[in-house]
Design a protein around this motif. Structure first.
Motif, mmCIF file in Angstrom:
data_model
loop_
_atom_site.group_PDB
_atom_site.id
_atom_site.type_symbol
_atom_site.label_atom_id
_atom_site.label_comp_id
_atom_site.label_asym_id
_atom_site.label_seq_id
_atom_site.Cartn_x
_atom_site.Cartn_y
_atom_site.Cartn_z
ATOM 1 N N GLY A 145 -15.879 -77.601 51.750
ATOM 2 C CA GLY A 145 -16.899 -77.668 50.714
ATOM 3 C C GLY A 145 -17.969 -76.609 50.885
ATOM 4 O O GLY A 145 -18.354 -75.931 49.918
ATOM 5 N N VAL A 173 -12.727 -88.052 49.352
ATOM 6 C CA VAL A 173 -13.767 -87.061 49.615
ATOM 7 C C VAL A 173 -13.150 -85.677 49.754
ATOM 8 O O VAL A 173 -13.672 -84.681 49.232
ATOM 9 N N THR A 229 -12.238 -84.239 46.314
ATOM 10 C CA THR A 229 -13.424 -83.730 45.623
ATOM 11 C C THR A 229 -13.844 -82.378 46.185
ATOM 12 O O THR A 229 -14.216 -81.465 45.445
ATOM 13 N N SER A 230 -13.764 -82.241 47.485
ATOM 14 C CA SER A 230 -14.122 -80.975 48.120
ATOM 15 C C SER A 230 -13.190 -79.848 47.676
ATOM 16 O O SER A 230 -13.642 -78.740 47.370
ATOM 17 N N THR A 241 -22.443 -81.281 43.563
ATOM 18 C CA THR A 241 -21.198 -81.602 44.276
ATOM 19 C C THR A 241 -21.276 -81.169 45.737
ATOM 20 O O THR A 241 -20.692 -81.816 46.612
ATOM 21 N N VAL A 269 -20.696 -84.183 48.452
ATOM 22 C CA VAL A 269 -19.560 -84.142 49.374
ATOM 23 C C VAL A 269 -20.043 -84.088 50.824
ATOM 24 O O VAL A 269 -19.525 -84.791 51.703
ATOM 25 N N CYS A 319 -19.415 -86.976 53.797
ATOM 26 C CA CYS A 319 -18.765 -86.667 55.073
ATOM 27 C C CYS A 319 -19.634 -87.105 56.251
ATOM 28 O O CYS A 319 -19.138 -87.687 57.220
#
Length: 493
Positions: free
Chosen positions: A321, A380, A383-384, A428, A432, A436
Protein backbone atom coordinates in the motif's frame (compact mmCIF):
# COMPACT_ATOMS: atom_id res chain seq x y z
CA UNK A 1 -8.52 15.92 19.11
CA UNK A 2 -11.77 15.26 20.93
CA UNK A 3 -12.97 13.15 18.06
CA UNK A 4 -9.96 10.92 18.42
CA UNK A 5 -10.16 10.73 22.19
CA UNK A 6 -13.55 9.15 22.13
CA UNK A 7 -15.13 7.33 25.03
CA UNK A 8 -15.53 4.08 23.18
CA UNK A 9 -13.96 1.27 25.10
CA UNK A 10 -11.73 -1.33 23.53
CA UNK A 11 -14.54 -3.79 24.03
CA UNK A 12 -16.24 -2.28 21.01
CA UNK A 13 -13.44 -3.66 18.89
CA UNK A 14 -14.66 -7.11 19.84
CA UNK A 15 -18.27 -6.52 18.92
CA UNK A 16 -18.10 -7.66 15.33
CA UNK A 17 -19.74 -11.04 14.69
CA UNK A 18 -17.60 -13.61 12.91
CA UNK A 19 -18.06 -14.15 9.21
CA UNK A 20 -18.54 -17.88 8.58
CA UNK A 21 -17.18 -17.49 5.03
CA UNK A 22 -14.03 -15.71 6.11
CA UNK A 23 -10.80 -17.71 5.75
CA UNK A 24 -9.38 -16.02 8.83
CA UNK A 25 -12.28 -17.24 10.97
CA UNK A 26 -11.88 -20.76 9.61
CA UNK A 27 -8.24 -20.56 10.61
CA UNK A 28 -9.30 -19.32 14.04
CA UNK A 29 -11.48 -22.40 14.56
CA UNK A 30 -8.48 -24.59 13.77
CA UNK A 31 -6.43 -23.04 16.56
CA UNK A 32 -6.23 -24.93 19.85
CA UNK A 33 -8.79 -22.96 21.88
CA UNK A 34 -7.61 -24.31 25.18
CA UNK A 35 -4.11 -22.93 24.63
CA UNK A 36 -5.50 -19.54 23.66
CA UNK A 37 -7.71 -19.36 26.72
CA UNK A 38 -4.83 -20.23 28.98
CA UNK A 39 -2.60 -17.51 27.48
CA UNK A 40 -5.33 -14.92 26.96
CA UNK A 41 -4.50 -11.58 28.58
CA UNK A 42 -6.67 -10.22 31.39
CA UNK A 43 -9.43 -7.75 30.53
CA UNK A 44 -8.17 -4.35 29.44
CA UNK A 45 -8.44 -1.34 31.72
CA UNK A 46 -11.03 1.36 30.96
CA UNK A 47 -10.03 3.77 28.24
CA UNK A 48 -7.86 6.60 29.59
CA UNK A 49 -8.36 9.70 27.45
CA UNK A 50 -5.22 11.35 28.79
CA UNK A 51 -3.02 8.48 27.66
CA UNK A 52 -4.84 8.31 24.34
CA UNK A 53 -4.16 12.01 23.78
CA UNK A 54 -0.46 11.53 24.50
CA UNK A 55 -0.27 8.68 22.01
CA UNK A 56 -2.00 10.93 19.52
CA UNK A 57 0.85 13.41 20.07
CA UNK A 58 3.41 10.61 19.80
CA UNK A 59 1.90 9.62 16.46
CA UNK A 60 2.28 13.22 15.32
CA UNK A 61 5.93 13.28 16.42
CA UNK A 62 6.73 9.92 14.80
CA UNK A 63 5.73 11.08 11.33
CA UNK A 64 6.49 14.79 11.69
CA UNK A 65 10.01 14.51 10.15
CA UNK A 66 8.73 12.85 6.98
CA UNK A 67 5.80 15.24 6.58
CA UNK A 68 7.96 18.28 7.26
CA UNK A 69 10.42 17.19 4.58
CA UNK A 70 7.93 16.38 1.84
CA UNK A 71 5.71 19.38 2.59
CA UNK A 72 8.73 21.67 2.30
CA UNK A 73 9.52 20.30 -1.16
CA UNK A 74 8.56 23.57 -2.95
CA UNK A 75 10.98 25.48 -0.68
CA UNK A 76 13.80 23.00 -1.28
CA UNK A 77 13.23 23.10 -5.03
CA UNK A 78 13.20 26.90 -5.04
CA UNK A 79 16.71 26.88 -3.57
CA UNK A 80 17.93 24.58 -6.37
CA UNK A 81 17.09 26.92 -9.25
CA UNK A 82 19.70 26.55 -11.96
CA UNK A 83 20.90 23.18 -10.69
CA UNK A 84 20.47 19.98 -12.74
CA UNK A 85 19.38 18.30 -9.49
CA UNK A 86 16.21 20.39 -9.35
CA UNK A 87 14.07 18.15 -11.60
CA UNK A 88 14.74 14.94 -9.68
CA UNK A 89 15.15 16.39 -6.19
CA UNK A 90 11.83 14.97 -4.91
CA UNK A 91 12.81 11.45 -5.89
CA UNK A 92 16.28 11.80 -4.38
CA UNK A 93 14.82 13.15 -1.14
CA UNK A 94 12.16 10.47 -0.71
CA UNK A 95 14.53 7.67 -1.78
CA UNK A 96 17.36 8.67 0.55
CA UNK A 97 15.01 9.29 3.46
CA UNK A 98 13.02 6.08 3.17
CA UNK A 99 15.96 3.94 2.07
CA UNK A 100 18.03 4.94 5.09
CA UNK A 101 14.99 4.76 7.35
CA UNK A 102 14.55 1.15 6.22
CA UNK A 103 18.06 0.33 7.44
CA UNK A 104 17.54 2.21 10.70
CA UNK A 105 14.19 0.52 11.35
CA UNK A 106 15.75 -2.88 10.68
CA UNK A 107 18.35 -2.11 13.31
CA UNK A 108 15.77 -0.69 15.70
CA UNK A 109 13.54 -3.74 15.25
CA UNK A 110 16.38 -6.19 15.83
CA UNK A 111 17.37 -4.40 19.05
CA UNK A 112 13.88 -3.56 20.29
CA UNK A 113 14.21 -6.04 23.18
CA UNK A 114 17.61 -4.68 24.21
CA UNK A 115 16.94 -0.95 24.65
CA UNK A 116 14.69 0.94 27.04
CA UNK A 117 11.69 2.41 25.11
CA UNK A 118 11.76 5.63 27.15
CA UNK A 119 15.49 6.12 26.63
CA UNK A 120 15.10 5.45 22.92
CA UNK A 121 12.23 7.93 22.73
CA UNK A 122 14.02 10.78 24.47
CA UNK A 123 17.26 10.45 22.49
CA UNK A 124 15.39 10.21 19.18
CA UNK A 125 13.03 13.09 19.83
CA UNK A 126 15.75 15.45 21.06
CA UNK A 127 17.76 14.65 17.93
CA UNK A 128 14.76 15.34 15.70
CA UNK A 129 14.14 18.64 17.45
CA UNK A 130 17.69 19.81 16.70
CA UNK A 131 17.49 18.69 13.06
CA UNK A 132 14.16 20.43 12.40
CA UNK A 133 15.52 23.56 14.09
CA UNK A 134 18.44 23.51 11.63
CA UNK A 135 15.97 23.44 8.73
CA UNK A 136 14.22 26.41 10.32
CA UNK A 137 17.51 28.33 10.43
CA UNK A 138 18.24 27.41 6.80
CA UNK A 139 15.32 29.58 5.68
CA UNK A 140 17.31 32.66 6.80
CA UNK A 141 20.43 31.91 4.77
CA UNK A 142 21.34 31.15 1.16
CA UNK A 143 24.12 28.82 0.04
CA UNK A 144 25.10 27.38 -3.36
CA UNK A 145 22.54 24.86 -4.72
CA UNK A 146 24.93 21.90 -4.51
CA UNK A 147 25.75 22.62 -0.88
CA UNK A 148 22.09 23.13 -0.01
CA UNK A 149 21.18 19.85 -1.73
CA UNK A 150 23.76 18.01 0.38
CA UNK A 151 22.56 19.70 3.57
CA UNK A 152 18.93 18.72 3.00
CA UNK A 153 19.74 15.13 2.05
CA UNK A 154 22.04 14.63 5.06
CA UNK A 155 19.52 16.28 7.37
CA UNK A 156 16.81 13.99 5.99
CA UNK A 157 18.95 10.89 6.51
CA UNK A 158 19.61 11.87 10.13
CA UNK A 159 15.91 12.53 10.66
CA UNK A 160 15.15 9.11 9.18
CA UNK A 161 17.31 7.55 11.89
CA UNK A 162 15.60 9.47 14.65
CA UNK A 163 12.14 8.71 13.30
CA UNK A 164 12.95 5.01 12.96
CA UNK A 165 13.99 4.51 16.56
CA UNK A 166 11.18 6.74 17.79
CA UNK A 167 8.56 4.76 15.85
CA UNK A 168 9.62 1.37 17.19
CA UNK A 169 9.40 2.70 20.74
CA UNK A 170 5.93 4.24 20.44
CA UNK A 171 4.44 1.38 18.37
CA UNK A 172 5.51 -1.16 20.98
CA UNK A 173 3.96 0.87 23.78
CA UNK A 174 0.68 1.54 21.96
CA UNK A 175 0.26 -2.15 21.09
CA UNK A 176 0.52 -3.10 24.77
CA UNK A 177 -2.16 -0.57 25.72
CA UNK A 178 -4.58 -1.88 23.06
CA UNK A 179 -6.37 -1.08 19.82
CA UNK A 180 -7.87 2.34 20.77
CA UNK A 181 -4.41 3.65 21.64
CA UNK A 182 -2.92 2.24 18.45
CA UNK A 183 -5.70 3.90 16.45
CA UNK A 184 -4.97 7.21 18.21
CA UNK A 185 -1.29 6.80 17.34
CA UNK A 186 -2.11 6.16 13.67
CA UNK A 187 -4.54 9.08 13.57
CA UNK A 188 -1.88 11.32 15.07
CA UNK A 189 0.48 10.44 12.23
CA UNK A 190 -2.07 11.71 9.74
CA UNK A 191 -3.14 14.68 11.85
CA UNK A 192 0.35 16.13 11.91
CA UNK A 193 0.42 16.00 8.13
CA UNK A 194 -2.89 17.87 8.01
CA UNK A 195 -1.60 20.48 10.45
CA UNK A 196 1.69 21.01 8.62
CA UNK A 197 0.08 21.19 5.18
CA UNK A 198 -2.69 23.43 6.56
CA UNK A 199 -0.09 25.88 7.82
CA UNK A 200 1.61 25.67 4.44
CA UNK A 201 -1.61 26.50 2.61
CA UNK A 202 -2.24 29.54 4.80
CA UNK A 203 1.31 30.80 4.54
CA UNK A 204 1.39 30.13 0.80
CA UNK A 205 -1.87 32.01 0.32
CA UNK A 206 -0.49 34.96 2.26
CA UNK A 207 2.77 34.83 0.29
CA UNK A 208 1.13 34.87 -3.16
CA UNK A 209 -1.66 37.28 -2.23
CA UNK A 210 -1.98 39.97 -4.88
CA UNK A 211 -0.02 38.05 -7.53
CA UNK A 212 -1.28 39.03 -10.99
CA UNK A 213 -2.37 36.50 -13.63
CA UNK A 214 0.41 37.80 -15.86
CA UNK A 215 3.12 37.05 -13.30
CA UNK A 216 1.65 33.59 -12.70
CA UNK A 217 1.73 32.87 -16.45
CA UNK A 218 5.36 34.03 -16.59
CA UNK A 219 6.22 31.84 -13.61
CA UNK A 220 4.71 28.75 -15.26
CA UNK A 221 6.40 29.54 -18.57
CA UNK A 222 9.75 29.78 -16.80
CA UNK A 223 9.28 26.30 -15.35
CA UNK A 224 7.95 27.46 -11.97
CA UNK A 225 11.24 29.16 -11.02
CA UNK A 226 10.47 32.32 -9.10
CA UNK A 227 12.58 34.12 -6.50
CA UNK A 228 11.54 31.65 -3.81
CA UNK A 229 10.35 34.28 -1.33
CA UNK A 230 6.89 32.75 -0.94
CA UNK A 231 8.27 29.24 -0.49
CA UNK A 232 10.83 30.49 2.02
CA UNK A 233 8.23 32.25 4.15
CA UNK A 234 5.96 29.21 4.12
CA UNK A 235 8.75 26.80 5.12
CA UNK A 236 9.96 29.09 7.91
CA UNK A 237 6.56 29.06 9.58
CA UNK A 238 5.94 25.32 9.67
CA UNK A 239 9.56 24.43 10.52
CA UNK A 240 9.29 26.78 13.50
CA UNK A 241 5.96 25.31 14.61
CA UNK A 242 7.34 21.78 14.18
CA UNK A 243 10.27 22.54 16.47
CA UNK A 244 7.97 23.86 19.21
CA UNK A 245 5.66 20.85 18.88
CA UNK A 246 8.51 18.36 19.29
CA UNK A 247 9.54 20.11 22.51
CA UNK A 248 5.95 19.86 23.77
CA UNK A 249 5.88 16.14 22.89
CA UNK A 250 8.99 15.47 24.94
CA UNK A 251 7.30 17.09 27.93
CA UNK A 252 4.07 15.12 27.40
CA UNK A 253 5.90 11.79 27.18
CA UNK A 254 7.86 12.60 30.31
CA UNK A 255 4.56 13.06 32.13
CA UNK A 256 3.19 9.81 30.65
CA UNK A 257 6.06 7.75 32.04
CA UNK A 258 5.10 8.82 35.58
CA UNK A 259 1.59 7.33 35.36
CA UNK A 260 0.92 3.98 37.10
CA UNK A 261 -0.92 2.71 33.99
CA UNK A 262 2.18 3.27 31.86
CA UNK A 263 4.41 1.58 34.40
CA UNK A 264 2.09 -1.44 34.50
CA UNK A 265 1.73 -1.77 30.73
CA UNK A 266 4.94 -0.53 29.11
CA UNK A 267 7.10 -0.53 32.21
CA UNK A 268 7.43 -4.31 31.91
CA UNK A 269 9.67 -3.71 28.87
CA UNK A 270 11.81 -1.35 30.92
CA UNK A 271 12.14 -3.95 33.67
CA UNK A 272 13.10 -6.63 31.16
CA UNK A 273 15.93 -4.48 29.82
CA UNK A 274 17.21 -3.67 33.30
CA UNK A 275 17.03 -7.32 34.32
CA UNK A 276 19.12 -8.40 31.34
CA UNK A 277 21.64 -5.62 31.90
CA UNK A 278 22.50 -7.14 35.28
CA UNK A 279 22.88 -10.66 33.84
CA UNK A 280 26.51 -11.32 33.08
CA UNK A 281 26.48 -15.09 32.79
CA UNK A 282 24.57 -17.50 30.56
CA UNK A 283 23.12 -19.15 33.65
CA UNK A 284 21.67 -15.90 34.91
CA UNK A 285 20.27 -15.16 31.47
CA UNK A 286 18.63 -18.56 31.30
CA UNK A 287 17.18 -17.99 34.75
CA UNK A 288 15.54 -14.82 33.55
CA UNK A 289 14.09 -16.63 30.58
CA UNK A 290 12.69 -19.30 32.83
CA UNK A 291 10.82 -16.63 34.81
CA UNK A 292 9.16 -15.40 31.67
CA UNK A 293 10.81 -11.98 31.56
CA UNK A 294 12.32 -12.00 28.07
CA UNK A 295 14.06 -14.37 25.67
CA UNK A 296 17.77 -14.29 25.07
CA UNK A 297 18.97 -12.82 21.74
CA UNK A 298 18.86 -16.10 19.73
CA UNK A 299 15.31 -16.78 20.89
CA UNK A 300 14.52 -13.15 20.16
CA UNK A 301 15.55 -13.64 16.54
CA UNK A 302 13.48 -16.81 16.36
CA UNK A 303 10.51 -14.91 17.75
CA UNK A 304 10.89 -12.18 15.11
CA UNK A 305 10.98 -14.75 12.32
CA UNK A 306 8.02 -16.68 13.71
CA UNK A 307 5.83 -13.60 14.05
CA UNK A 308 6.96 -12.34 10.64
CA UNK A 309 5.84 -15.57 8.96
CA UNK A 310 2.57 -15.64 10.86
CA UNK A 311 1.63 -12.08 9.86
CA UNK A 312 3.01 -12.08 6.32
CA UNK A 313 -0.36 -11.11 4.78
CA UNK A 314 -0.77 -8.03 6.96
CA UNK A 315 2.88 -7.11 6.45
CA UNK A 316 2.74 -7.41 2.66
CA UNK A 317 -0.51 -5.43 2.53
CA UNK A 318 1.06 -2.59 4.52
CA UNK A 319 4.22 -2.67 2.44
CA UNK A 320 2.47 -2.71 -0.93
CA UNK A 321 0.00 0.00 0.00
CA UNK A 322 2.74 2.47 0.85
CA UNK A 323 4.82 1.43 -2.16
CA UNK A 324 1.96 2.52 -4.41
CA UNK A 325 1.58 5.77 -2.49
CA UNK A 326 5.24 6.79 -2.63
CA UNK A 327 5.55 5.83 -6.29
CA UNK A 328 3.49 8.90 -7.19
CA UNK A 329 3.15 11.05 -4.05
CA UNK A 330 4.82 13.48 -3.92
CA UNK A 331 7.44 12.93 -6.68
CA UNK A 332 4.80 12.82 -9.44
CA UNK A 333 1.88 14.73 -7.94
CA UNK A 334 4.01 17.85 -7.32
CA UNK A 335 4.48 18.06 -11.10
CA UNK A 336 0.71 18.19 -11.67
CA UNK A 337 -0.40 21.81 -12.16
CA UNK A 338 -3.80 23.41 -12.08
CA UNK A 339 -5.63 23.74 -15.40
CA UNK A 340 -6.71 27.20 -14.20
CA UNK A 341 -4.08 29.67 -15.48
CA UNK A 342 -4.85 32.06 -12.60
CA UNK A 343 -3.93 29.52 -9.90
CA UNK A 344 -0.45 30.04 -8.48
CA UNK A 345 1.61 26.79 -8.65
CA UNK A 346 2.81 27.19 -5.04
CA UNK A 347 -0.73 27.50 -3.70
CA UNK A 348 -1.99 24.61 -5.84
CA UNK A 349 0.88 22.41 -4.61
CA UNK A 350 0.11 23.35 -0.99
CA UNK A 351 -3.59 22.55 -1.44
CA UNK A 352 -2.73 19.22 -3.02
CA UNK A 353 -0.70 18.22 0.06
CA UNK A 354 -3.56 19.27 2.32
CA UNK A 355 -6.17 17.32 0.34
CA UNK A 356 -4.12 14.11 0.43
CA UNK A 357 -3.41 14.48 4.14
CA UNK A 358 -7.06 15.16 4.95
CA UNK A 359 -7.98 11.98 3.09
CA UNK A 360 -5.26 10.06 4.90
CA UNK A 361 -6.49 11.34 8.26
CA UNK A 362 -10.10 10.43 7.40
CA UNK A 363 -9.01 6.91 6.45
CA UNK A 364 -7.30 6.43 9.79
CA UNK A 365 -10.08 8.08 11.79
CA UNK A 366 -12.89 5.91 10.42
CA UNK A 367 -11.12 2.93 11.95
CA UNK A 368 -12.32 4.25 15.32
CA UNK A 369 -15.78 3.00 14.28
CA UNK A 370 -15.91 -0.78 14.88
CA UNK A 371 -18.48 -1.29 12.12
CA UNK A 372 -15.96 -0.03 9.53
CA UNK A 373 -13.03 -2.18 10.62
CA UNK A 374 -12.07 -5.13 8.40
CA UNK A 375 -10.17 -7.72 10.42
CA UNK A 376 -9.71 -10.21 7.58
CA UNK A 377 -6.08 -10.06 6.47
CA UNK A 378 -6.95 -11.27 2.97
CA UNK A 379 -9.56 -8.58 2.45
CA UNK A 380 -7.13 -5.94 3.62
CA UNK A 381 -4.57 -7.29 1.15
CA UNK A 382 -7.10 -7.12 -1.69
CA UNK A 383 -7.86 -3.49 -0.91
CA UNK A 384 -4.15 -2.71 -0.86
CA UNK A 385 -3.60 -4.35 -4.26
CA UNK A 386 -6.50 -2.45 -5.83
CA UNK A 387 -4.76 0.84 -5.08
CA UNK A 388 -2.41 0.07 -7.99
CA UNK A 389 -4.99 1.57 -10.37
CA UNK A 390 -4.30 5.04 -8.95
CA UNK A 391 -0.92 5.17 -10.72
CA UNK A 392 -2.23 5.34 -14.31
CA UNK A 393 -5.05 7.63 -13.16
CA UNK A 394 -2.58 10.24 -11.92
CA UNK A 395 -0.61 9.97 -15.16
CA UNK A 396 -3.61 11.17 -17.17
CA UNK A 397 -3.93 14.33 -15.06
CA UNK A 398 -2.16 17.60 -15.87
CA UNK A 399 1.39 16.29 -15.37
CA UNK A 400 4.04 18.73 -16.64
CA UNK A 401 6.71 17.05 -18.74
CA UNK A 402 10.11 18.80 -18.59
CA UNK A 403 10.85 17.78 -22.18
CA UNK A 404 7.56 19.06 -23.61
CA UNK A 405 8.01 21.84 -26.20
CA UNK A 406 4.29 22.51 -26.73
CA UNK A 407 1.41 22.46 -24.25
CA UNK A 408 -0.34 19.13 -23.90
CA UNK A 409 -3.96 18.48 -23.02
CA UNK A 410 -4.58 16.15 -20.06
CA UNK A 411 -7.37 13.58 -20.21
CA UNK A 412 -8.47 14.62 -16.71
CA UNK A 413 -8.63 18.39 -17.07
CA UNK A 414 -10.75 19.18 -14.02
CA UNK A 415 -8.98 20.38 -10.89
CA UNK A 416 -11.97 19.34 -8.78
CA UNK A 417 -11.91 15.80 -10.16
CA UNK A 418 -8.16 15.62 -9.61
CA UNK A 419 -8.56 16.68 -5.99
CA UNK A 420 -11.32 14.09 -5.45
CA UNK A 421 -9.04 11.40 -6.83
CA UNK A 422 -6.22 12.61 -4.57
CA UNK A 423 -8.51 12.62 -1.52
CA UNK A 424 -9.60 9.04 -2.27
CA UNK A 425 -5.97 8.07 -2.73
CA UNK A 426 -5.16 9.47 0.71
CA UNK A 427 -8.23 7.92 2.34
CA UNK A 428 -7.39 4.41 1.13
CA UNK A 429 -3.77 4.89 2.20
CA UNK A 430 -4.77 5.76 5.76
CA UNK A 431 -7.47 3.10 5.93
CA UNK A 432 -5.32 0.19 4.74
CA UNK A 433 -2.31 1.13 6.88
CA UNK A 434 -4.44 1.45 10.02
CA UNK A 435 -6.19 -1.86 9.39
CA UNK A 436 -2.79 -3.53 9.12
CA UNK A 437 -1.53 -1.92 12.33
CA UNK A 438 -4.71 -2.83 14.23
CA UNK A 439 -4.99 -6.38 12.94
CA UNK A 440 -1.37 -7.54 13.06
CA UNK A 441 -0.92 -7.30 16.89
CA UNK A 442 -4.52 -8.12 17.86
CA UNK A 443 -4.84 -11.24 20.01
CA UNK A 444 -8.62 -11.03 19.76
CA UNK A 445 -8.90 -10.84 15.95
CA UNK A 446 -5.65 -12.29 14.62
CA UNK A 447 -5.66 -16.05 15.21
CA UNK A 448 -2.19 -16.32 13.68
CA UNK A 449 -0.68 -15.03 16.92
CA UNK A 450 -2.24 -18.01 18.75
CA UNK A 451 -2.90 -15.96 21.86
CA UNK A 452 0.77 -15.27 22.63
CA UNK A 453 0.81 -12.06 24.66
CA UNK A 454 4.59 -11.77 24.30
CA UNK A 455 4.21 -11.44 20.51
CA UNK A 456 2.00 -8.35 20.57
CA UNK A 457 4.72 -5.67 20.59
CA UNK A 458 6.82 -7.70 18.12
CA UNK A 459 3.89 -7.94 15.69
CA UNK A 460 3.33 -4.18 15.88
CA UNK A 461 7.02 -3.45 15.35
CA UNK A 462 7.21 -5.76 12.32
CA UNK A 463 4.08 -4.20 10.81
CA UNK A 464 5.61 -0.74 11.16
CA UNK A 465 8.82 -2.08 9.61
CA UNK A 466 6.79 -3.33 6.64
CA UNK A 467 5.40 0.18 6.17
CA UNK A 468 8.94 1.56 5.99
CA UNK A 469 9.86 -1.10 3.42
CA UNK A 470 6.90 0.03 1.35
CA UNK A 471 7.96 3.66 1.62
CA UNK A 472 11.45 2.79 0.39
CA UNK A 473 10.22 0.62 -2.49
CA UNK A 474 7.75 3.28 -3.57
CA UNK A 475 10.35 6.05 -3.43
CA UNK A 476 12.76 4.17 -5.69
CA UNK A 477 9.87 3.25 -8.00
CA UNK A 478 9.13 6.95 -8.46
CA UNK A 479 12.28 7.25 -10.58
CA UNK A 480 10.81 4.79 -13.07
CA UNK A 481 7.43 6.51 -13.06
CA UNK A 482 9.04 9.91 -13.60
CA UNK A 483 11.15 8.50 -16.45
CA UNK A 484 7.96 7.30 -18.11
CA UNK A 485 6.52 10.80 -17.85
CA UNK A 486 9.60 12.51 -19.24
CA UNK A 487 10.18 10.15 -22.12
CA UNK A 488 6.97 8.65 -23.40
CA UNK A 489 3.78 9.18 -21.48
CA UNK A 490 1.12 7.30 -23.50
CA UNK A 491 -1.75 8.66 -21.43
CA UNK A 492 -1.61 12.19 -22.81
CA UNK A 493 -2.64 13.52 -26.19
Amino acid sequence: MSAISTSRSEALYRALPPDPTDDDNRLSRDVDRSSIESDHPPPESPLDRRIQCVYFMLGCAALLPWNAMITATPFFISRLTGSPLRATFSSYLSSSFTGCMLLFVARATATSKQTSPSRRFFISTVSLTVLVALLFLSTFTRVPPALFFSFVIINGICQAGGAAFLSTAVYAGASLFGAPYMQALMAGQAAVAVAVSGVQVLSSAASVWGTTPGSIATLIADGNTGNGAAEESSARIFFGISTVFLIATIMAYGWLTTLPAYKNKVGVLERQIKALSFSDSDEERRALVSTGLTPDPPNGRMQLWRVFKANIIYEFAACYGFAVTLAVFPPITVSILSTNPNMHPLLFSAVHFLVFNLGDFAGRYICSFPQLIVWSARRVLTTSLLRTFFIPIFLICNVQRPSATVPTTPIIGSDLLYMLILATFGLTNGYVSTLCMLGAPSLEHNPRLKGRREDVDVAATLASFSIIVGLAVGSFSSFAVRAAICDCNPFRH
